[in-house]
Design a protein around this motif. Structure first.
Motif, PDB file in Angstrom:
ATOM      1  N   PRO A   1       4.790  -4.011 -13.906  1.00 37.02           N
ATOM      2  CA  PRO A   1       3.912  -3.610 -15.010  1.00 37.02           C
ATOM      3  C   PRO A   1       2.877  -4.682 -15.311  1.00 37.02           C
ATOM      4  O   PRO A   1       3.131  -5.879 -15.159  1.00 37.02           O
ATOM      5  N   LEU A   2       1.705  -4.243 -15.744  1.00 35.36           N
ATOM      6  CA  LEU A   2       0.647  -5.152 -16.155  1.00 35.36           C
ATOM      7  C   LEU A   2       0.641  -5.242 -17.674  1.00 35.36           C
ATOM      8  O   LEU A   2       0.748  -4.219 -18.352  1.00 35.36           O
ATOM      9  N   PRO A   3       0.542  -6.439 -18.221  1.00 37.04           N
ATOM     10  CA  PRO A   3       0.605  -6.579 -19.680  1.00 37.04           C
ATOM     11  C   PRO A   3      -0.613  -5.992 -20.367  1.00 37.04           C
ATOM     12  O   PRO A   3      -1.722  -5.976 -19.821  1.00 37.04           O
ATOM     13  N   GLY A   4      -0.381  -5.481 -21.565  1.00 35.72           N
ATOM     14  CA  GLY A   4      -1.474  -4.946 -22.366  1.00 35.72           C
ATOM     15  C   GLY A   4      -1.831  -3.521 -21.987  1.00 35.72           C
ATOM     16  O   GLY A   4      -1.430  -3.009 -20.950  1.00 35.72           O
ATOM     17  N   ASN A   5      -2.591  -2.873 -22.855  1.00 34.65           N
ATOM     18  CA  ASN A   5      -3.009  -1.493 -22.637  1.00 34.65           C
ATOM     19  C   ASN A   5      -4.450  -1.370 -22.185  1.00 34.65           C
ATOM     20  O   ASN A   5      -4.948  -0.268 -21.974  1.00 34.65           O
ATOM     21  N   ARG A   6      -5.126  -2.500 -22.047  1.00 37.11           N
ATOM     22  CA  ARG A   6      -6.520  -2.488 -21.621  1.00 37.11           C
ATOM     23  C   ARG A   6      -6.586  -2.425 -20.101  1.00 37.11           C
ATOM     24  O   ARG A   6      -5.901  -3.172 -19.404  1.00 37.11           O
ATOM     25  N   ASP A   7      -7.426  -1.546 -19.590  1.00 37.54           N
ATOM     26  CA  ASP A   7      -7.567  -1.368 -18.150  1.00 37.54           C
ATOM     27  C   ASP A   7      -8.133  -2.652 -17.542  1.00 37.54           C
ATOM     28  O   ASP A   7      -9.242  -3.075 -17.880  1.00 37.54           O
ATOM     29  N   PRO A   8      -7.369  -3.311 -16.635  1.00 33.68           N
ATOM     30  CA  PRO A   8      -7.858  -4.560 -16.047  1.00 33.68           C
ATOM     31  C   PRO A   8      -8.905  -4.349 -14.960  1.00 33.68           C
ATOM     32  O   PRO A   8      -9.430  -5.319 -14.407  1.00 33.68           O
ATOM     33  N   GLY A   9      -9.200  -3.090 -14.641  1.00 30.82           N
ATOM     34  CA  GLY A   9     -10.132  -2.807 -13.553  1.00 30.82           C
ATOM     35  C   GLY A   9      -9.387  -2.439 -12.287  1.00 30.82           C
ATOM     36  O   GLY A   9      -8.198  -2.723 -12.130  1.00 30.82           O
ATOM     37  N   GLN A  10     -10.087  -1.802 -11.381  1.00 33.29           N
ATOM     38  CA  GLN A  10      -9.433  -1.264 -10.192  1.00 33.29           C
ATOM     39  C   GLN A  10      -8.903  -2.349  -9.269  1.00 33.29           C
ATOM     40  O   GLN A  10      -7.812  -2.254  -8.736  1.00 33.29           O
ATOM     41  N   VAL A  11      -9.679  -3.410  -9.036  1.00 30.51           N
ATOM     42  CA  VAL A  11      -9.282  -4.443  -8.074  1.00 30.51           C
ATOM     43  C   VAL A  11      -8.673  -5.625  -8.820  1.00 30.51           C
ATOM     44  O   VAL A  11      -9.310  -6.222  -9.686  1.00 30.51           O
ATOM     45  N   LEU A  12      -7.442  -5.971  -8.447  1.00 25.65           N
ATOM     46  CA  LEU A  12      -6.737  -7.073  -9.086  1.00 25.65           C
ATOM     47  C   LEU A  12      -6.778  -8.350  -8.270  1.00 25.65           C
ATOM     48  O   LEU A  12      -6.648  -9.441  -8.821  1.00 25.65           O
ATOM     49  N   ASP A  13      -6.912  -8.218  -6.973  1.00 28.62           N
ATOM     50  CA  ASP A  13      -6.897  -9.390  -6.094  1.00 28.62           C
ATOM     51  C   ASP A  13      -8.047  -9.269  -5.105  1.00 28.62           C
ATOM     52  O   ASP A  13      -7.884  -8.729  -4.001  1.00 28.62           O
ATOM     53  N   GLU A  14      -9.189  -9.760  -5.510  1.00 32.09           N
ATOM     54  CA  GLU A  14     -10.399  -9.614  -4.696  1.00 32.09           C
ATOM     55  C   GLU A  14     -10.273 -10.346  -3.361  1.00 32.09           C
ATOM     56  O   GLU A  14     -10.694  -9.834  -2.317  1.00 32.09           O
ATOM     57  N   GLN A  15      -9.657 -11.540  -3.381  1.00 26.66           N
ATOM     58  CA  GLN A  15      -9.567 -12.321  -2.151  1.00 26.66           C
ATOM     59  C   GLN A  15      -8.677 -11.641  -1.121  1.00 26.66           C
ATOM     60  O   GLN A  15      -9.003 -11.584   0.071  1.00 26.66           O
ATOM     61  N   LEU A  16      -7.524 -11.141  -1.565  1.00 29.10           N
ATOM     62  CA  LEU A  16      -6.635 -10.460  -0.632  1.00 29.10           C
ATOM     63  C   LEU A  16      -7.302  -9.216  -0.062  1.00 29.10           C
ATOM     64  O   LEU A  16      -7.147  -8.902   1.124  1.00 29.10           O
ATOM     65  N   LEU A  17      -8.051  -8.517  -0.895  1.00 32.79           N
ATOM     66  CA  LEU A  17      -8.763  -7.339  -0.414  1.00 32.79           C
ATOM     67  C   LEU A  17      -9.786  -7.730   0.649  1.00 32.79           C
ATOM     68  O   LEU A  17      -9.917  -7.058   1.675  1.00 32.79           O
ATOM     69  N   LYS A  18     -10.499  -8.829   0.417  1.00 36.04           N
ATOM     70  CA  LYS A  18     -11.463  -9.315   1.408  1.00 36.04           C
ATOM     71  C   LYS A  18     -10.761  -9.693   2.709  1.00 36.04           C
ATOM     72  O   LYS A  18     -11.252  -9.394   3.816  1.00 36.04           O
ATOM     73  N   ASP A  19      -9.610 -10.353   2.588  1.00 38.63           N
ATOM     74  CA  ASP A  19      -8.854 -10.730   3.781  1.00 38.63           C
ATOM     75  C   ASP A  19      -8.401  -9.495   4.557  1.00 38.63           C
ATOM     76  O   ASP A  19      -8.391  -9.485   5.787  1.00 38.63           O
ATOM     77  N   ALA A  20      -8.014  -8.443   3.815  1.00 34.23           N
ATOM     78  CA  ALA A  20      -7.588  -7.209   4.476  1.00 34.23           C
ATOM     79  C   ALA A  20      -8.750  -6.561   5.213  1.00 34.23           C
ATOM     80  O   ALA A  20      -8.591  -6.083   6.341  1.00 34.23           O
ATOM     81  N   HIS A  21      -9.926  -6.558   4.582  1.00 37.05           N
ATOM     82  CA  HIS A  21     -11.115  -6.024   5.255  1.00 37.05           C
ATOM     83  C   HIS A  21     -11.420  -6.817   6.528  1.00 37.05           C
ATOM     84  O   HIS A  21     -11.793  -6.250   7.555  1.00 37.05           O
ATOM     85  N   ALA A  22     -11.246  -8.127   6.444  1.00 36.15           N
ATOM     86  CA  ALA A  22     -11.502  -8.963   7.612  1.00 36.15           C
ATOM     87  C   ALA A  22     -10.534  -8.632   8.739  1.00 36.15           C
ATOM     88  O   ALA A  22     -10.912  -8.595   9.915  1.00 36.15           O
ATOM     89  N   ALA A  23      -9.278  -8.377   8.374  1.00 36.15           N
ATOM     90  CA  ALA A  23      -8.290  -8.016   9.395  1.00 36.15           C
ATOM     91  C   ALA A  23      -8.634  -6.678  10.035  1.00 36.15           C
ATOM     92  O   ALA A  23      -8.480  -6.497  11.250  1.00 36.15           O
ATOM     93  N   ILE A  24      -9.115  -5.730   9.218  1.00 35.09           N
ATOM     94  CA  ILE A  24      -9.512  -4.427   9.758  1.00 35.09           C
ATOM     95  C   ILE A  24     -10.694  -4.597  10.700  1.00 35.09           C
ATOM     96  O   ILE A  24     -10.751  -3.981  11.768  1.00 35.09           O
ATOM     97  N   ALA A  25     -11.632  -5.453  10.314  1.00 40.23           N
ATOM     98  CA  ALA A  25     -12.792  -5.705  11.189  1.00 40.23           C
ATOM     99  C   ALA A  25     -12.344  -6.304  12.508  1.00 40.23           C
ATOM    100  O   ALA A  25     -12.857  -5.950  13.583  1.00 40.23           O
ATOM    101  N   ARG A  26     -11.372  -7.203  12.431  1.00 38.18           N
ATOM    102  CA  ARG A  26     -10.873  -7.838  13.647  1.00 38.18           C
ATOM    103  C   ARG A  26     -10.194  -6.815  14.567  1.00 38.18           C
ATOM    104  O   ARG A  26     -10.385  -6.823  15.779  1.00 38.18           O
ATOM    105  N   ASP A  27      -9.409  -5.914  13.976  1.00 40.43           N
ATOM    106  CA  ASP A  27      -8.620  -4.988  14.785  1.00 40.43           C
ATOM    107  C   ASP A  27      -9.365  -3.714  15.168  1.00 40.43           C
ATOM    108  O   ASP A  27      -9.099  -3.128  16.212  1.00 40.43           O
ATOM    109  N   LEU A  28     -10.302  -3.288  14.296  1.00 47.86           N
ATOM    110  CA  LEU A  28     -11.019  -2.038  14.566  1.00 47.86           C
ATOM    111  C   LEU A  28     -12.455  -2.268  15.024  1.00 47.86           C
ATOM    112  O   LEU A  28     -13.146  -1.325  15.404  1.00 47.86           O
ATOM    113  N   GLY A  29     -12.905  -3.511  14.961  1.00 45.64           N
ATOM    114  CA  GLY A  29     -14.235  -3.819  15.460  1.00 45.64           C
ATOM    115  C   GLY A  29     -15.342  -3.706  14.444  1.00 45.64           C
ATOM    116  O   GLY A  29     -16.497  -4.011  14.757  1.00 45.64           O
ATOM    117  N   ALA A  30     -15.063  -3.260  13.225  1.00 48.32           N
ATOM    118  CA  ALA A  30     -16.091  -3.130  12.192  1.00 48.32           C
ATOM    119  C   ALA A  30     -15.423  -3.121  10.833  1.00 48.32           C
ATOM    120  O   ALA A  30     -14.251  -2.751  10.692  1.00 48.32           O
TER     121      ALA A  30
END
Length: 270
Positions: A199-228
């Protein structure tokens, strides 16, 4: 108490649920391996021996999850919300299919493999693999159903997926873990998924993305494996790589676009 207590609660929860998973999987697979044959009579004996244990562990998984999340929310919000008794769904509610039907499927797998020309050893291996997937998935379903009830009762509005520290993690879960979800939405899973809701504390929406760096790393891995890769998900079209679909028994299911699953309307009532 804050972070120290929450860390201790999480570590204890991971230990308990890991132990539950290990013990039930060891028991179920050993029972399957010890069968003299895999005919109807053997399936009936297997179900009589295994189902009470499996259903009991599912109930335990739900109760442990409920207690964990209730304690987490009490610390996060400064409340004293009591743990509700038996919030986990009964087994039939997890999939909408009687558990005996589900746990007969490994034997159907064995017979199907034999009918297609596989030798006995390979057919039994296929049935065993099916049994492992079924048992793991049911434990995760027990967790997610209990989690939703506990978080709703505790007043949480949003949660995140916390990746398992003790098992391999697929790319689907990595990307999903960077996002926030609403408690009203059952946590998507896939067979073999060990992610847990946090659970995330509070009732205020923290926004869709919680971990921008991990998301960027995942995109980089997809680029590495899928070519784009593209942060906007256009090239390649990320909708063709990772989506959430509805499975007739599991509910929300993380899957790749080209997999085809039974929808809720395709599963006949038991």
């Amino acid at each position: 108490m804050g972070e120290a207590l929450q860390t201790a609660l999480t570590e204890r929860y991971d230990t308990l649920t890991g132990s539950l998973r290990e013990r039930v999987l060891t028991f179920v697979l050993a029972a399957f391996d010890s069968l003299p044959a895999y005919r109807d009579a053997d399936a009936a004996a297997f179900l009589e021996r295994v189902l009470p244990v499996v259903l009991g562990v599912q109930q335990q998984m739900g109760q442990v999850t409920d207690a964990y999340l209730t304690a987490m929310l009490a610390d996060m919000l400064g409340t004293t919300t009591a743990t509700a008794p038996a919030t986990s769904a009964v087994a039939e509610q997890l999939r909408g299919v009687p558990p005996a039907t589900v746990y007969e499927r490994p034997f159907v797998q064995v017979r199907t493999a034999l009918s297609r020309g596989h030798d006995l050893a390979d057919a039994v291996h296929q049935g065993r693999t099916r049994l492992l997937s079924i048992t793991e998935t049911d434990l995760q379903l027990a967790r997610t159903h209990a989690a939703r009830g506990a978080m709703e009762r505790g007043g949480a509005k949003f949660y995140r997926r916390r990746l398992s520290k003790t098992s391999d993690t697929c790319a689907l879960c990595v990307i999903a873990s960077t996002q926030r979800y609403r408690v009203a939405e059952l946590m998507p899973i896939h067979p073999g998924c060990h992610c847990k809701p946090e659970p995330l504390p509070g009732n205020r929406d923290p926004g869709q993305v919680l971990d921008e760096q991990l998301l960027k790393d995942a995109h980089a891995a997809i680029a590495r494996d899928l070519g784009a890769s593209d942060s906007g998900g256009r090239a390649p079209d990320y909708r063709q790589v990772i989506i959430t679909r509805q499975h007739g028994e599991y509910g929300a299911l993380l899957a790749v676009r080209r997999q085809n699953f039974t929808g809720p309307d395709d599963v006949r009532p038991a």
